[in-house]
Write a protein that holds these residues in place. Structure first.
Motif, PDB file in Angstrom:
ATOM      1  N   GLU A 201       0.813  -1.211   0.000  1.00  0.00           N
ATOM      2  CA  GLU A 201       0.000   0.000   0.000  1.00  0.00           C
ATOM      3  C   GLU A 201       0.849   1.264   0.000  1.00  0.00           C
ATOM      4  OE1 GLU A 201      -3.112   0.265   2.892  1.00  0.00           O
ATOM      5  OE2 GLU A 201      -3.486  -1.892   2.906  1.00  0.00           O
ATOM      6  N   LEU A 202       2.102   1.132   0.409  1.00  0.00           N
ATOM      7  CA  LEU A 202       2.980   2.295   0.563  1.00  0.00           C
ATOM      8  C   LEU A 202       4.200   2.265  -0.349  1.00  0.00           C
ATOM      9  CD1 LEU A 202       2.976   2.167   4.456  1.00  0.00           C
ATOM     10  CD2 LEU A 202       1.805   3.897   3.095  1.00  0.00           C
ATOM     11  N   ALA A 203       4.501   1.120  -0.951  1.00  0.00           N
ATOM     12  CA  ALA A 203       5.798   0.925  -1.595  1.00  0.00           C
ATOM     13  C   ALA A 203       5.917   1.504  -3.000  1.00  0.00           C
ATOM     14  CB  ALA A 203       6.129  -0.571  -1.635  1.00  0.00           C
ATOM     15  N   PRO A 208       1.299  13.363  -4.323  1.00  0.00           N
ATOM     16  CA  PRO A 208       2.018  14.200  -3.348  1.00  0.00           C
ATOM     17  C   PRO A 208       1.266  14.385  -2.039  1.00  0.00           C
ATOM     18  CG  PRO A 208       2.118  15.186  -5.530  1.00  0.00           C
ATOM     19  CD  PRO A 208       1.155  14.048  -5.619  1.00  0.00           C
ATOM     20  N   LEU A 209      -0.073  14.489  -2.110  1.00  0.00           N
ATOM     21  CA  LEU A 209      -0.925  14.549  -0.927  1.00  0.00           C
ATOM     22  C   LEU A 209      -1.997  13.483  -1.049  1.00  0.00           C
ATOM     23  CD1 LEU A 209      -1.483  18.343  -0.187  1.00  0.00           C
ATOM     24  CD2 LEU A 209      -0.140  16.720   1.147  1.00  0.00           C
ATOM     25  N   GLN A 210      -2.212  12.726   0.035  1.00  0.00           N
ATOM     26  CA  GLN A 210      -3.181  11.646   0.036  1.00  0.00           C
ATOM     27  C   GLN A 210      -4.094  11.797   1.258  1.00  0.00           C
ATOM     28  OE1 GLN A 210      -0.957   7.901  -0.445  1.00  0.00           O
ATOM     29  NE2 GLN A 210       0.619   9.045  -1.553  1.00  0.00           N
ATOM     30  N   ALA A 220      11.282   2.963   8.999  1.00  0.00           N
ATOM     31  CA  ALA A 220      12.603   2.358   8.884  1.00  0.00           C
ATOM     32  C   ALA A 220      12.903   1.939   7.453  1.00  0.00           C
ATOM     33  CB  ALA A 220      12.689   1.134   9.807  1.00  0.00           C
ATOM     34  N   VAL A 221      12.130   2.454   6.487  1.00  0.00           N
ATOM     35  CA  VAL A 221      12.165   1.919   5.123  1.00  0.00           C
ATOM     36  C   VAL A 221      12.694   2.915   4.098  1.00  0.00           C
ATOM     37  CG1 VAL A 221      10.744   0.911   3.296  1.00  0.00           C
ATOM     38  CG2 VAL A 221      10.301   0.316   5.683  1.00  0.00           C
ATOM     39  N   GLY A 222      12.295   4.191   4.201  1.00  0.00           N
ATOM     40  CA  GLY A 222      12.757   5.190   3.254  1.00  0.00           C
ATOM     41  C   GLY A 222      12.067   5.102   1.905  1.00  0.00           C
ATOM     42  N   SER A 223      12.635   5.784   0.905  1.00  0.00           N
ATOM     43  CA  SER A 223      12.187   5.760  -0.478  1.00  0.00           C
ATOM     44  C   SER A 223      10.684   6.051  -0.594  1.00  0.00           C
ATOM     45  CB  SER A 223      12.561   4.422  -1.135  1.00  0.00           C
ATOM     46  OG  SER A 223      12.393   4.484  -2.532  1.00  0.00           O
ATOM     47  N   HIS A 224       9.974   5.343  -1.492  1.00  0.00           N
ATOM     48  CA  HIS A 224       8.563   5.633  -1.748  1.00  0.00           C
ATOM     49  C   HIS A 224       7.707   5.403  -0.504  1.00  0.00           C
ATOM     50  CE1 HIS A 224       9.037   6.358  -6.023  1.00  0.00           C
ATOM     51  NE2 HIS A 224       9.738   5.245  -6.136  1.00  0.00           N
ATOM     52  N   THR A 225       8.107   4.455   0.333  1.00  0.00           N
ATOM     53  CA  THR A 225       7.339   4.197   1.554  1.00  0.00           C
ATOM     54  C   THR A 225       7.324   5.433   2.443  1.00  0.00           C
ATOM     55  OG1 THR A 225       7.789   1.823   1.498  1.00  0.00           O
ATOM     56  CG2 THR A 225       7.215   2.781   3.635  1.00  0.00           C
ATOM     57  N   LEU A 226       8.464   6.041   2.632  1.00  0.00           N
ATOM     58  CA  LEU A 226       8.536   7.257   3.448  1.00  0.00           C
ATOM     59  C   LEU A 226       7.765   8.397   2.795  1.00  0.00           C
ATOM     60  CD1 LEU A 226       9.536   9.047   5.723  1.00  0.00           C
ATOM     61  CD2 LEU A 226      11.759   9.194   4.568  1.00  0.00           C
ATOM     62  N   VAL A 227       7.877   8.544   1.485  1.00  0.00           N
ATOM     63  CA  VAL A 227       7.168   9.609   0.776  1.00  0.00           C
ATOM     64  C   VAL A 227       5.658   9.446   0.926  1.00  0.00           C
ATOM     65  CG1 VAL A 227       6.682  10.571  -1.510  1.00  0.00           C
ATOM     66  CG2 VAL A 227       9.037  10.045  -0.838  1.00  0.00           C
ATOM     67  N   ASN A 228       5.151   8.228   0.779  1.00  0.00           N
ATOM     68  CA  ASN A 228       3.716   7.987   0.930  1.00  0.00           C
ATOM     69  C   ASN A 228       3.270   8.192   2.372  1.00  0.00           C
ATOM     70  OD1 ASN A 228       2.875   7.333  -1.756  1.00  0.00           O
ATOM     71  ND2 ASN A 228       3.951   5.382  -1.566  1.00  0.00           N
ATOM     72  N   ALA A 229       4.113   7.794   3.315  1.00  0.00           N
ATOM     73  CA  ALA A 229       3.778   8.020   4.726  1.00  0.00           C
ATOM     74  C   ALA A 229       3.644   9.507   5.014  1.00  0.00           C
ATOM     75  CB  ALA A 229       4.836   7.387   5.621  1.00  0.00           C
ATOM     76  N   LEU A 230       4.551  10.292   4.476  1.00  0.00           N
ATOM     77  CA  LEU A 230       4.470  11.746   4.631  1.00  0.00           C
ATOM     78  C   LEU A 230       3.189  12.290   4.011  1.00  0.00           C
ATOM     79  CD1 LEU A 230       8.177  12.617   3.769  1.00  0.00           C
ATOM     80  CD2 LEU A 230       7.056  13.200   5.930  1.00  0.00           C
ATOM     81  N   GLY A 252       9.919  12.576  -3.427  1.00  0.00           N
ATOM     82  CA  GLY A 252       8.651  13.205  -3.104  1.00  0.00           C
ATOM     83  C   GLY A 252       8.640  14.691  -3.391  1.00  0.00           C
ATOM     84  N   THR A 253       7.679  15.400  -2.777  1.00  0.00           N
ATOM     85  CA  THR A 253       7.533  16.838  -2.955  1.00  0.00           C
ATOM     86  C   THR A 253       7.485  17.509  -1.587  1.00  0.00           C
ATOM     87  OG1 THR A 253       5.109  17.011  -2.819  1.00  0.00           O
ATOM     88  CG2 THR A 253       6.058  16.297  -4.934  1.00  0.00           C
ATOM     89  N   VAL A 254       7.478  18.831  -1.599  1.00  0.00           N
ATOM     90  CA  VAL A 254       7.383  19.587  -0.349  1.00  0.00           C
ATOM     91  C   VAL A 254       5.938  19.741   0.114  1.00  0.00           C
ATOM     92  CG1 VAL A 254       9.509  20.853  -0.815  1.00  0.00           C
ATOM     93  CG2 VAL A 254       7.304  21.827  -1.541  1.00  0.00           C
ATOM     94  N   ALA A 255       4.976  19.197  -0.631  1.00  0.00           N
ATOM     95  CA  ALA A 255       3.562  19.424  -0.327  1.00  0.00           C
ATOM     96  C   ALA A 255       3.179  19.094   1.120  1.00  0.00           C
ATOM     97  CB  ALA A 255       2.687  18.640  -1.306  1.00  0.00           C
ATOM     98  N   PRO A 256       3.574  17.926   1.676  1.00  0.00           N
ATOM     99  CA  PRO A 256       3.168  17.646   3.062  1.00  0.00           C
ATOM    100  C   PRO A 256       3.705  18.661   4.070  1.00  0.00           C
ATOM    101  CG  PRO A 256       3.951  15.652   1.970  1.00  0.00           C
ATOM    102  CD  PRO A 256       4.324  16.803   1.092  1.00  0.00           C
ATOM    103  N   PHE A 257       4.861  19.244   3.764  1.00  0.00           N
ATOM    104  CA  PHE A 257       5.484  20.175   4.703  1.00  0.00           C
ATOM    105  C   PHE A 257       4.839  21.553   4.660  1.00  0.00           C
ATOM    106  CE2 PHE A 257       8.918  17.354   2.975  1.00  0.00           C
ATOM    107  CZ  PHE A 257       8.932  16.468   4.035  1.00  0.00           C
ATOM    108  N   ILE A 258       4.539  22.028   3.439  1.00  0.00           N
ATOM    109  CA  ILE A 258       4.061  23.412   3.325  1.00  0.00           C
ATOM    110  C   ILE A 258       2.534  23.524   3.285  1.00  0.00           C
ATOM    111  CG2 ILE A 258       6.197  24.118   2.183  1.00  0.00           C
ATOM    112  CD1 ILE A 258       4.669  24.211  -0.461  1.00  0.00           C
ATOM    113  N   LEU A 259       1.837  22.401   3.049  1.00  0.00           N
ATOM    114  CA  LEU A 259       0.372  22.448   3.017  1.00  0.00           C
ATOM    115  C   LEU A 259      -0.270  21.814   4.251  1.00  0.00           C
ATOM    116  CD1 LEU A 259      -0.293  21.648  -0.752  1.00  0.00           C
ATOM    117  CD2 LEU A 259      -0.190  23.875   0.377  1.00  0.00           C
TER     118      LEU A 259
END
Length: 326
Positions: A201-203, A208-210, A220-230, A252-259
């Motif tokens: 579901e995360l890999a 950018p926003l879900q 503990a995984v990084g890459s797309h998993t971390l981006v989707n978690a964000l 990923g993008t900055v969307a989770p941080f700035i929105l």
């Protein structure tokens, strides 16, 4: 003479052997440690299988963790007979590590063995469990409270993930565990996970926003998993990033941080300052159920480490591996 796992590099490649070594070969340090237990971490697996350039000096004794008794010391904080724990500080990378019966180390790197733990239990925790506690502390510093919503733990059957699930559940958080090992769902529920989801579901790459799902994340995984978690973290939430099992990229993008005002908290266990280390070990002694710790732990001997490292890198290990040294 003492036994040690020794890595060396020649023109033919990297060799791994169980060797008999003399104390004179040990590197500089002001504490000589009689190692009773070590552990097999992901970084040790990378070094032993040579799947990544972890080792910076050759030859090298791997083993980024160790627990045992001080044999000799010229450091003012330690005397013979003291029980101590070692995590990180470049040990097993640039300085000989603890997959050996003896290790010469810097006293400034050592933490007293908490009275709540035996050396074996301390190594069942190891850097993985200590890192999981650092992640929990980061969530707490951000203000995340039980009842705020689900906390996602990725790589949940791994060492970091298993301890993180157990810690968070005991502290009252509702935990969702993500794993590729769907057969281990019962194991994760025994550790305290309320929900288990497939890592698929995360890999894969996502938007950018879900949909907002998580009050916080331990990744503990990084890459797309971390981006989707964000992208799925709720407004004002926090994601503690401590690993790269899927990859070290961040596509990923900055969307989770700035929105949504999401915070990405980086967790470094290797060079963490001593006050934070001591706090983590004190909290582990208070908050980690020893029965659950035992349920996620398997014990091997020093001669079994190479085979276990291959299994670890092939995704065939769950929880923690303790290495009996003494």
């Amino acid at each position: 003479m003492f036994k040690a796992l020794l890595l060396d590099k020649t023109d033919a490649g990297v060799t791994v052997a169980l060797a008999e070594l003399d104390d004179a070969r040990l590197p500089a340090g002001d504490v000589l440690l009689g190692v009773e237990y070590s552990t097999l971490n992901y970084k040790d697996g990378l070094a032993i299988t040579n799947r990544a350039p972890v080792v910076r000096q050759w030859p090298m004794v791997p083993g980024i963790d160790g627990a045992g008794t001080v044999l000799e010391s010229t450091h003012p904080d330690w005397k013979p007979g003291d029980r101590v724990v070692l995590n990180g500080w470049g040990v097993g990378e640039t300085h000989w590590g603890c997959l050996a019966q003896r290790a010469r180390l810097k006293g400034d790197w050592l933490v007293p063995l908490p009275s709540a733990f035996t050396p074996r239990q301390a190594m069942a925790i190891g850097t993985a469990g200590y890192t999981a506690m650092l992640c929990v502390l980061a969530l707490e510093r951000h203000g995340v409270q039980p009842g705020d919503g689900d906390v996602l733990v990725t790589g949940a059957t791994g060492g970091v993930g298993s301890v993180a699930v157990a810690l968070l559940a005991r502290l009252g958080y509702r935990v969702t565990a993500a794993t590729g090992k769907t057969a281990e769902a019962d194991y994760l529920r025994r550790l305290g996970a309320a929900t288990v989801i497939d890592r698929a579901e995360l890999a894969a790459p996502g938007k950018p926003l879900q949909k907002e799902r998580w009050a916080a994340v331990v990744d503990a995984v990084g890459s797309h998993t971390l981006v989707n978690a964000l992208a799925q973290t709720r407004y004002g939430g926090v994601v503690a990033a401590c690993g790269l099992a899927q990859g070290m990229d961040l596509p990923g993008t900055v969307a989770p941080f700035i929105l949504r005002g999401v915070t990405l908290a980086g967790i470094d266990s290797v060079m963490a300052p001593m006050p934070r280390r001591r706090e983590a070990w004190q909290r582990l002694a208070r908050d980690l159920d020893p029965t659950l710790l035992e349920s996620m732990t398997q014990e091997i001997g020093l001669a079994d480490v190479v085979d276990a490292a291959q299994r670890l890198m092939n995704g065939q290990v769950r929880g923690r591996i303790v290495v009996r040294i003494g």
